[in-house]
Design a protein around this motif. Sequence first.
Motif, PDB file in Angstrom:
ATOM      1  N   GLN A  69      90.262  -0.425  75.683  1.00 39.24           N
ATOM      2  CA  GLN A  69      89.521  -0.987  74.362  1.00 39.24           C
ATOM      3  C   GLN A  69      90.336  -2.074  74.038  1.00 39.24           C
ATOM      4  N   ARG A  70      91.542  -2.022  73.883  1.00 41.38           N
ATOM      5  CA  ARG A  70      92.552  -3.019  73.435  1.00 41.38           C
ATOM      6  C   ARG A  70      92.468  -4.430  74.381  1.00 41.38           C
ATOM      7  N   ARG A  71      92.232  -3.969  75.508  1.00 33.44           N
ATOM      8  CA  ARG A  71      91.948  -5.069  76.655  1.00 33.44           C
ATOM      9  C   ARG A  71      90.727  -5.968  76.517  1.00 33.44           C
TER      10      ARG A  71
ATOM     11  N   GLY B  98      88.114  -4.793  74.110  1.00 34.89           N
ATOM     12  CA  GLY B  98      87.358  -4.669  73.052  1.00 34.89           C
ATOM     13  C   GLY B  98      85.986  -3.943  72.944  1.00 34.89           C
TER      14      GLY B  98
ATOM     15  N   ARG C  32      92.689   6.961  67.350  1.00 39.34           N
ATOM     16  CA  ARG C  32      94.116   7.450  67.089  1.00 39.34           C
ATOM     17  C   ARG C  32      94.081   8.881  66.736  1.00 39.34           C
TER      18      ARG C  32
ATOM     19  N   ASN D 245      92.186   3.781  75.512  1.00 42.13           N
ATOM     20  CA  ASN D 245      92.785   2.943  74.683  1.00 42.13           C
ATOM     21  C   ASN D 245      93.260   1.784  75.268  1.00 42.13           C
TER      22      ASN D 245
END
Length: 107
Positions: A78-80, A82, A26, A75
């Motif tokens: 990474q969210r999908r 990990g 972030r 991003n």
Amino acid sequence: MHIVGFAITFGAWVAEAAAGRFRTTRVMDYGLLASLLTGLALAAPWPAGVDLNYPKIGVKLVILVVIGGLLGMGNARQRRTGEAVPRGLFAAVGVLTFAAAAVAVLW
């Protein structure tokens, strides 16, 4: 503040690279946002009759959009999953951020 925005993005990138994590953060997003907002403020012709360097503004805007796209892809990945982003994508963020700061200072 414009250069500080790039420094925040690049500093966060260096911190992640030094730790060997190869993740987008972030803090990188916030640095990019600061660079965008201050860049728009700098590109506005505040006093009438000021000649702006439009090629430089265009190049910096393209670099900024590409960095934003790379950070967005990283991003999302990474969210999908990990997992860390691919090294090529991660390296491109750092190289382009450094290039944008260099264009701001040297051009």
